[in-house]
Each structure stands twice: as structure tokens, then as C-alpha cells.
Design a protein around this motif. Structure first.
Motif, PDB file in Angstrom:
ATOM      1  N   ALA A 226      -5.938   4.538   6.288  1.00 27.07           N
ATOM      2  CA  ALA A 226      -6.482   3.632   5.274  1.00 27.07           C
ATOM      3  C   ALA A 226      -6.102   2.210   5.672  1.00 27.07           C
ATOM      4  CB  ALA A 226      -5.924   3.952   3.893  1.00 27.07           C
TER       5      ALA A 226
ATOM      6  N   ILE B 139       0.866  -1.190   0.000  1.00 27.53           N
ATOM      7  CA  ILE B 139       0.000   0.000   0.000  1.00 27.53           C
ATOM      8  C   ILE B 139       0.892   1.226   0.000  1.00 27.53           C
ATOM      9  CG2 ILE B 139      -0.265   0.097   2.528  1.00 27.53           C
ATOM     10  CD1 ILE B 139      -3.185   1.092   1.988  1.00 27.53           C
TER      11      ILE B 139
ATOM     12  N   ASN C  93       2.183   1.957   5.311  1.00 34.36           N
ATOM     13  CA  ASN C  93       2.824   3.142   4.766  1.00 34.36           C
ATOM     14  C   ASN C  93       2.604   4.298   5.735  1.00 34.36           C
ATOM     15  OD1 ASN C  93       4.054   4.273   2.139  1.00 34.36           O
ATOM     16  ND2 ASN C  93       2.449   5.756   2.595  1.00 34.36           N
ATOM     17  N   LEU C  94       3.637   5.139   5.895  1.00 36.50           N
ATOM     18  CA  LEU C  94       3.505   6.354   6.699  1.00 36.50           C
ATOM     19  C   LEU C  94       3.770   7.553   5.818  1.00 36.50           C
ATOM     20  CD1 LEU C  94       5.440   5.746  10.066  1.00 36.50           C
ATOM     21  CD2 LEU C  94       2.967   5.623   9.652  1.00 36.50           C
TER      22      LEU C  94
ATOM     23  N   CYS D 100      -1.898  -1.123   6.598  1.00 39.26           N
ATOM     24  CA  CYS D 100      -2.465   0.158   7.014  1.00 39.26           C
ATOM     25  C   CYS D 100      -1.589   1.306   6.542  1.00 39.26           C
ATOM     26  CB  CYS D 100      -2.573   0.233   8.536  1.00 39.26           C
ATOM     27  SG  CYS D 100      -3.626  -1.043   9.237  1.00 39.26           S
ATOM     28  N   ALA D 101      -2.206   2.324   5.965  1.00 40.30           N
ATOM     29  CA  ALA D 101      -1.480   3.527   5.546  1.00 40.30           C
ATOM     30  C   ALA D 101      -1.993   4.712   6.352  1.00 40.30           C
ATOM     31  CB  ALA D 101      -1.684   3.779   4.054  1.00 40.30           C
TER      32      ALA D 101
ATOM     33  N   VAL E 245      -1.756   8.841   7.276  1.00 40.43           N
ATOM     34  CA  VAL E 245      -1.305  10.207   7.005  1.00 40.43           C
ATOM     35  C   VAL E 245      -1.336  10.948   8.341  1.00 40.43           C
ATOM     36  CG1 VAL E 245      -1.722  12.357   5.756  1.00 40.43           C
ATOM     37  CG2 VAL E 245      -2.214  10.162   4.657  1.00 40.43           C
TER      38      VAL E 245
ATOM     39  N   GLU F  99       0.596   5.723  -0.314  1.00 41.35           N
ATOM     40  CA  GLU F  99      -0.348   6.838  -0.281  1.00 41.35           C
ATOM     41  C   GLU F  99       0.354   8.104  -0.717  1.00 41.35           C
ATOM     42  OE1 GLU F  99      -2.657   6.966   3.266  1.00 41.35           O
ATOM     43  OE2 GLU F  99      -4.154   8.260   2.352  1.00 41.35           O
TER      44      GLU F  99
END
Lengths: 311, 311
Positions: B133, A45, B123-124, B88-89, B91, A47
Motif C-alpha cells: 500500500a 500508515i 509499516n511492515l 508505504c505499508a 504485507v 495495516e
């Protein structure tokens, strides 16, 4: 348009054949039948966030959709896998109107076609910050992680490094009009996940990574995960004529761009043998960290590059 | 902490056994071996956005992590599948400090354990708007979509509807202190994906959906996808003592909450036979749309509920 109409618009644009997909957009989840004989599933994933990964004045909506998809696909390519299908979750502020959403979706669709991985579902939400999360599944027989590099391996690279960062610099400094900068602008706006190179690499490579946050940072991660030292050859990095010309046009150091510029999605692999489509950019040695092998001797490099949370 | 330290923190919290996962957090992508004999993969992505799906003054950071994971897991449950693993991503704006990130991750971890689907990557990114997400893979022999309901089927429901919306109303109106409102607060802060109910349902149900945006809206979607009319029995919806007591405590109409309140993640299935753990809330008839069967006759219901983009 309301949510249902927006989903219908997206579904129309993304309609098309999708191997192994029994149920796509429009239900609670997608239903997949893994292609027979598949060894492993690769799953990522990524982003992309407005103001962090892109600025709206530097890229069209269609570029934004394209870039977000390719960034995620590059992670699959870096594992030596073939992208299979994708889901996308968008957070849309009021500034993204229906026409913009259509363009974003067209950019995603174009990238999905280029990569060979259709978008089979997703999620829409309103919000104040615009972002696109893309999750991809890929398939492969053997996955190439970061941690397998061995002393004596070569370091091989496919694609450019520094060119996308050069393009972004051209945009931020207003020097994007120079003819030599055009390939750099295209590199930043329209990066391409190197899927074929990834598949070629999977034959022999022992470790690999895609360069999203800068060569120094990402190869540094590979070296650290493998417990080895990575040695980069600056002359190999400067053998990229497009990079050198574009860097000269906007007055920046091409080696600095090559080492620390991200978002090109080059692939770097460590392995014992040359790989079709890759050029040698260095070696793997005993030790730790990352060094630049110059005529005056080795220069240790900080493993720096883009960090979301460093100050 | 910088990005690497934050990823290391998350990896420590999320460490644990993960069936069929060859490579988890820390590489370009996760590497999975599909459990042998698995028929279908179920795949969803959901995103929770601050100010839309949650307000920080109404939920702890740990609640926020928990809720985001359960919302995604509910989509897998609604297909009659068993959650397998997740990515899990996040923001993260500056307002989410390291301690908050740890709490969010603990909430995600708790939910992943409850659901039986470990988080194996993600992702971070920094950004101005906080969002999470979550993408989940599930496995099943037979997937239950939205479109298979047949005339003569019963409509069956597991879980509550309206209770979470009642909890949110209690918070926004400052009436959350009433004892009768406590189950409603818990329903909003700590929803649970009904995985076991989903598996039970998959034996006989012909169509199913989870209630995330309100019963009227989601059952309306099921009826539309199936080309049938759904009939809801209000007395069955009002047989929920917890809902009625909580609604009374904060002075709102329980039927309105049951029909239009979202985020409970109840499961609604259409099928010919009773399902263990489900109660009958209506029927499937020839026709279209959604009606409420009252003593004074049928009342057509608008398929309304939460829409991200309606004005």
C-alpha cells in the motif's frame, strides 16, 4: 456488488462534514486545505491483517473496522497531535461479502467519529488475504518523537497495558465468559486511541510512544532512540485493578501481560512534570536498555514483544 | 532478519534529502512542514496485491516495488499536483525473503526518485498475501478533479493506452520474445506516472483522470462525474505506432487494448485548449456515457474495464 456499488456504499456510510476537505471520496485523490495556522502535519500508515492482527472468530466485522482505525489514530496521538482525516485501503477476499463490508465500514466510521478524523478517500482491491491499511494525517504545533527523553525524566502512562492481551488470551483459551474478563475482551475488541491524553502530554513531554507491541518493546524503543535507560516500577503496573482481576480470572501473570502484551494503545511519555491523566510508571536514567526495579534490585528486561518477523 | 533489522535495511536504502520532512522513518509517524505558500494538499492511497496487480513470474521484485509506487503517484499527477512525499505499508509472506525485500525497496526508491517524492515512513506486517500500500501527498495551487468537463471541451491524452495490457498479454501467452512486444513489456513492468504532463495540464484542464483500469472505464467515470458525454476518436487511439506494432506481434486487436487495457497510467484531460505533450483523442458533448465515433457513426461503449468485484 461491483466495485462502483461498493464504493458508493462506503461513500454513503462515510458522508459527513470534514474540515479542510475540498474533495473527498470518488476522485483520484482527496483535496485538502491545511487548517490555517497549523504548524506541523503528522502522518502515519498502519495495516491490520487477518490472522495476524485479528481473527474473525474473535471479533465482529464492526470490531475489525474499529480496531484498524484506532491503531492508526494511536500513532498520531503518540506524537501529541490532533487527528485530522484519513484514507483507508482494503484488500477483500471473497469471504468478505457486501454485508460484511458494510459492517467494517460502520466500524471505521464509528472510530473516525470518536477520534474526530473523517475518512475522505481510499482504495478497494480484491485479494486472497483480508487487510485494512489506514493512513491518517494529524496536526500539531510541536511533535513529540521517541528520541527526546532526558536523564531525570519521569515515565508517565495513560491507559492500560496488558488488558487487551488478556482479552485475547481469554478468547484463545475459551475463558472469555468470566465476568472479570469482560473489560479485557472490550480492551482487545474496542481499543481507543488516547487523543486527549496525547494533546495533554504535548505540553511538557520530551518523548512519547504508543504501546502497540508490548510495553517492554515499545519503551525499549523509546530508551534506545533517546540514548537513555528506562526503569519500570512493577508496583505501578500492578496498580491496574482491571488488569489484575482479568488476569486472575484466566490464570495468567498480570505483570507478564503488562510488560509484553500489545494492542492496548496506552501512551507512555517521558518528561519532567506530571501530566494530567497519566500515572507514573518509572523513570529515565543514564545508561541503556530497560530494567524492572524490584525490591530485590534491578532486573534487566529483554526488549521483546510482538515482532512480525522473528522466529 | 527480524522486524527492526528489516526496518533498518529499508531506512538505509531510502535515506536522502526530503524537503519539508522534519522526522522520517523510525518514529510513530512522520512529521512534515508544508512547503510555504502551498495552496492545496493532494492525498491518495493505492494498493497492489500479488495475483491481482502483479504476478511474480512476470516481474522482478524491483519491478514490483517500482510499479506499486508509480500507480499511486499517477493519482497525484492526475490531479495536476506535484508529488511531495510518501508512506508505504507492506504485507510480507514468508516467500518474500530479505533479499527480495531489499529489491522491492530499491524499486520503490528508484520510483520515488523518478517522481521526486521520497518515502518518509511506513509499516511492515507479516501476512499470507503479499501487498504494497502506498500513500502519497502532493501539492498544487489548483486541483483538477473528474467532474469539471464542459460541453465543447476537447479530450486530450498524454502517454499510451493499451501498451501495458499488451505487455501482460504477451507474458500470459508466452509471446513476449517478439521484438515488437518489448516496449509493451516495459510499459507493463515499468509504468511511469506522468507528473510533468499533469502539471502542464493543470494550467487549463477542467477535468482529468489517469487510466489505470482501461480508457473506456476511466473516461466513462470522468463523463459520468461531469454529467456529459465523452466521444473517443478511434483513429487517434490507433495512431500509437508502438501499440499497433506490439498488438500485431502478439495477435490481438490494438483498439480493444486501447479501450479496455489498464495499468498504463496515461493521463486524459478535458479542456478548451491544447495541452503541451497531450494529443487530442476525442471531445466532450452534451449527453451521457461514452461513444466511439466511427465512419459508420457513433457506437455506444459500455463503461467496462477492470473491476475488482465484478463476476
Amino acid at each position: 456488488m461491483d466495485e462502483a456499488a461498493r464504493i458508493a456504499l462506503i461513500a454513503r456510510i462515510l458522508a459527513g462534514p470534514a474540515r479542510g476537505v475540498e474533495l473527498g471520496i470518488g476522485d483520484d485523490a482527496a483535496v485538502l486545505l491545511a487548517p490555517p495556522g497549523v504548524g506541523r502535519l503528522i502522518w502515519t500508515i498502519d495495516e491490520q491483517v487477518e490472522g495476524v492482527h485479528f481473527r474473525r472468530d474473535f471479533a465482529s466485522w464492526r470490531d475489525v473496522g474499529w480496531r484498524s482505525f484506532q491503531a492508526a489514530a494511536s500513532d498520531v496521538a503518540a506524537m501529541g497531535a490532533r487527528p485530522w482525516c484519513a484514507l483507508c485501503a482494503l484488500v477483500l477476499p471473497d469471504t468478505v461479502d457486501d454485508a460484511a463490508l458494510e459492517e467494517i465500514t460502520l466500524g471505521q466510521r464509528d472510530a473516525a467519529l470518536a477520534v474526530g478524523a473523517p475518512i475522505v478517500g481510499g482504495n478497494l482491491s480484491r485479494g486472497t488475504g483480508f487487510s485494512i491499511a489506514t493512513t491518517l494525517l494529524g496536526v500539531c504545533e510541536r511533535a513529540v518523537g521517541r528520541s527526546g527523553a532526558k536523564v531525570g525524566d519521569g515515565l508517565w502512562m495513560a491507559g492500560h497495558v496488558g488488558l487487551a492481551a488478556c482479552g485475547l488470551r481469554a478468547l484463545t483459551t475459551g475463558r472469555g465468559a468470566a465476568a472479570a474478563a469482560l473489560p479485557a475482551l472490550a480492551a482487545w475488541r474496542r481499543p481507543e486511541a488516547l487523543v486527549s491524553s496525547g494533546l495533554a502530554m504535548a505540553e511538557s513531554a520530551r518523548a512519547a510512544i504508543d504501546v502497540s507491541d508490548g510495553l517492554a518493546r515499545d519503551v525499549g524503543h523509546l530508551a534506545q532512540a533517546s540514548g537513555v535507560q528506562a526503569v519500570l516500577d512493577p508496583s505501578a503496573l500492578l496498580a491496574d485493578a482491571a488488569l489484575v482481576a482479568a488476569a486472575r480470572a484466566i490464570g495468567v501473570d498480570p505483570l507478564d501481560l503488562a510488560l509484553y502484551g500489545g494492542e492496548d494503545y496506552a501512551l507512555v511519555a517521558a518528561g519532567p512534570a506530571p501530566i494530567a491523566g497519566f500515572r507514573r510508571i518509572g523513570d529515565i536514567r543514564e545508561g541503556a536498555g530497560l530494567v524492572l526495579a524490584t525490591e530485590e534490585g534491578d532486573i534487566p528486561l529483554l526488549v521483546r514483544g510482538f515482532d512480525h518477523f522473528s522466529r
